[in-house]
Design an enzyme around this catalytic site. Structure first.
Site, PDB file in Angstrom:
ATOM      1  CG  ASN A 144      -6.005 -11.883  23.717  1.00  0.00           C
ATOM      2  OD1 ASN A 144      -5.862 -12.692  22.799  1.00  0.00           O
ATOM      3  ND2 ASN A 144      -7.187 -11.605  24.258  1.00  0.00           N
ATOM      4  CB  THR A 196      14.985  22.962 -10.369  1.00  0.00           C
ATOM      5  OG1 THR A 196      15.170  23.829 -11.490  1.00  0.00           O
ATOM      6  CG2 THR A 196      15.874  23.422  -9.220  1.00  0.00           C
ATOM      7  CG  HIS A 197      11.417  22.348 -13.017  1.00  0.00           C
ATOM      8  ND1 HIS A 197      10.077  22.464 -12.724  1.00  0.00           N
ATOM      9  CD2 HIS A 197      12.026  23.406 -12.434  1.00  0.00           C
ATOM     10  CE1 HIS A 197       9.882  23.573 -12.007  1.00  0.00           C
ATOM     11  NE2 HIS A 197      11.056  24.157 -11.810  1.00  0.00           N
ATOM     12  CB  SER A 246      20.485  -7.717 -22.080  1.00  0.00           C
ATOM     13  OG  SER A 246      19.692  -8.285 -23.103  1.00  0.00           O
ATOM     14  CE  LYS A 305      19.351  -3.209 -22.108  1.00  0.00           C
ATOM     15  NZ  LYS A 305      18.391  -2.131 -22.025  1.00  0.00           N
ATOM     16  CG  ASN A 311      19.843  -4.101 -18.230  1.00  0.00           C
ATOM     17  OD1 ASN A 311      19.997  -3.132 -18.982  1.00  0.00           O
ATOM     18  ND2 ASN A 311      19.445  -5.288 -18.663  1.00  0.00           N
ATOM     19  CD  GLU A 344      16.060  -1.493 -13.825  1.00  0.00           C
ATOM     20  OE1 GLU A 344      17.141  -2.069 -14.059  1.00  0.00           O
ATOM     21  OE2 GLU A 344      15.045  -1.626 -14.524  1.00  0.00           O
ATOM     22  CD  GLN A 396      -4.035 -15.669  13.377  1.00  0.00           C
ATOM     23  OE1 GLN A 396      -4.048 -16.080  14.518  1.00  0.00           O
ATOM     24  NE2 GLN A 396      -4.580 -16.338  12.374  1.00  0.00           N
TER      25      GLN A 396
HETATM   26  N1  ARG Z   1      -2.363 -16.146  16.728  1.00  0.00           N
HETATM   27  C1  ARG Z   1      -3.009 -15.088  17.417  1.00  0.00           C
HETATM   28  C2  ARG Z   1      -2.620 -13.743  16.790  1.00  0.00           C
HETATM   29  O1  ARG Z   1      -1.704 -13.722  16.081  1.00  0.00           O
HETATM   30  C3  ARG Z   1      -2.613 -15.094  18.851  1.00  0.00           C
HETATM   31  C4  ARG Z   1      -3.613 -14.463  19.760  1.00  0.00           C
HETATM   32  C5  ARG Z   1      -4.851 -15.290  19.794  1.00  0.00           C
HETATM   33  N2  ARG Z   1      -5.741 -14.862  20.814  1.00  0.00           N
HETATM   34  C6  ARG Z   1      -6.988 -15.300  20.881  1.00  0.00           C
HETATM   35  N3  ARG Z   1      -7.725 -14.847  21.815  1.00  0.00           N
HETATM   36  N4  ARG Z   1      -7.482 -16.133  19.995  1.00  0.00           N
HETATM   37  O2  ARG Z   1      -3.251 -12.747  17.007  1.00  0.00           O
END
Ligand code: ARG
Length: 463
Positions: A111, A156-157, A278, A284, A286, A291, A323
């Site tokens: 985490n 403008t506009h 084109s 043309k 382009n 774009e 994730q």
């Molecule tokens: N692959 C996970 C993500 O991108 C990593 C973290 C996963 N943590 C867990 N407690 N399963 O968030």
């Protein structure tokens, strides 16, 4: 087989569909450099704190370097059953160095690991983009100086309003980009705190030094709350918000380029490098690049929207929903980098068609305001009356199908007999722009002054 990393309490392997929805390796392998950098910083700190031995730390770092080169030379095998970049790297480390590999994950969790890796990636992207915006400003300032007194219609506009200078128009975008850069710089300051060491969500009982890992990874310091550290994705949202606003500016500019290089306007010529032909219409040319730049806001703002909706309603702290933060952020910011590179090339090559611009600048009674201002100055007429008199002059010119400065003095005197020959000194487009000397106004003198101010500022900032 159950998962080697967290499979201790599972007797069966994951369902194939589970793997399909769960695995992120296809996209998060992009984080391999950040992941390895983060792990090296972490294990350096663990050794310094006496949590792992120096010998184990050295083996781990060597192994991680080996993995980085394997990934770079394409010999690394990514495995979907190992879910993500973090577990792919760690599993390979175990193959390479055996038991010590298992000590790397002491006092951390995926985490805080993913929060750190992703933050490092976004920070790099923000730095790249900020530099690209500065480069685009530099090119625009060069164009502004080169064409400081080239007149063109100001709109403008999308209706001819008053003549302006091409240089002034270029500098308008320099100002916009300055605000864009400010937003990226500001986002960077806030994101530059390190979540590593928050562990799963609550911190750790090991005597880690989070200031040290933060310093090793170039952060200003560690994040202060472990729950927030693993739950926060503001850094990505802010980068995407800044990119959305800036992409919106690019879209406006690109639209002007598309209009300007249409045959009907013919205001500028784009180089062959950024146009295509084109397959059926030989005449043309382009403006495809413009774009596409005009369109990129779609996916960039889309990514901001997508991540906002993913994060909405998530309770503290990490949830697997998060994730879903990566793919679109990668896509949006990488596309924005291409957008900026293309825009810079296109603007560098773009040449104003000076004669066409000047003719267009004088059409549509664009010096009507100058006539009204002259009436105020020379005849001391209240502006409202001058506006009315000028309106009659425009109507007369329109009836005769001529521009304002092509009316005769007699024509003008038939509207107000106090008008003198002197009025013709303000009716030309060149005189008109030269007279706009108020601060921020379009006169060539102002444009040169502002362009020079920007030149020295940009040179300072490039250092
Ligand atoms: N692959 C996970 C993500 O991108 C990593 C973290 C996963 N943590 C867990 N407690 N399963 O968030």
């Amino acid at each position: 087989m159950s998962n080697q990393m967290w499979g201790g309490r599972f007797s069966e392997g994951p369902d194939a569909l589970m793997e399909e929805i769960n695995a992120s390796i296809e996209f998060d392998k992009k984080l391999y450099r950040q992941d390895i950098e983060g792990s090296k910083a972490h294990v350096t700190m663990l050794a310094e704190q006496g949590i792992v031995t120096e010998a184990d730390a050295a083996e781990i770092k060597n192994g991680l370097d080996k993995i980085a080169s394997e990934i770079e030379d394409g010999s690394f095998t990514f495995s979907r059953s190992l879910e993500d970049i973090h577990m792919n790297v760690e599993a390979r480390l175990r193959e390479l160095i055996g038991t010590p590999a298992g000590r790397l994950h002491t006092a951390r969790s995926r985490n805080d690991q993913v929060a750190t890796d992703f933050r490092l990636w976004v920070r790099d992207a923000v730095d790249t983009i900020e530099g690209q915006l500065r480069e685009l400003q530099t090119i625009l300032v060069e164009k502004a100086l080169a064409h400081a007194s080239v007149v063109m219609p100001g709109f403008t506009h999308l209706q001819s309003a008053q003549p302006v200078t091409f240089g002034h128009h270029m500098l308008a975008y320099v100002e916009m980009l300055a605000r864009d850069r400010g937003r990226f710089q500001d986002a960077r300051k806030r994101m530059n705190e390190c979540p590593l060491g928050a562990a799963a969500l609550a911190g750790t009982s090991f005597p880690i030094d989070r200031h040290r890992t933060a310093g090793l990874l170039g952060f200003d310091g560690p994040t202060a709350n472990s729950l927030d550290s693993v739950a926060d994705r503001d850094f990505a949202l802010e980068a995407l918000a800044a990119a959305s606003i800036s992409a919106l500016h690019m879209s406006r500019f690109a639209e002007e380029i598309v209009i300007w290089c249409s045959a009907q306007f013919n205001f500028v010529t784009l180089s062959d490098r950024f146009t295509t032909g084109s397959s059926i219409m030989p005449q043309k040319r382009n403006p495809d690049a413009a774009e596409l730049v005009r369109a990129k806001i779609g996916r960039i703002l889309g990514a901001f929207n997508a991540l906002s909706v993913v994060m909405k309603g998530l309770p503290m702290t990490y949830s697997k929903d998060m994730q879903e933060d990566k793919e679109q952020t990668f896509d949006a910011l990488e596309n924005f980098m291409v957008t900026l590179a293309v825009m810079t090339g296109m603007v560098a090559d773009l040449e104003p068609n000076v004669k066409v611009l000047k003719k267009a600048a004088g059409s549509g009674y664009s010096t009507a305001t100058d006539l009204a201002d002259w009436l105020v100055r020379a005849l001391n007429m209240p502006f409202r009356d001058a506006h009315h008199v000028t309106g009659r002059a425009v109507a007369l010119a329109s009836e005769r199908s001529v521009e304002l400065h092509k009316l005769s003095l007699e024509d003008l005197q038939s509207i107000d007999d106090r008008i003198t020959q002197d009025v013709f000194t303000v009716l030309s487009v060149d005189k008109s722009v030269r007279s706009r000397l108020s601060y921020g106004g379009t006169s060539p003198v102002n444009v040169r002054k502002q362009a020079k101010r920007w030149q020295s500022r940009l040179a300072r900032e490039a250092k």
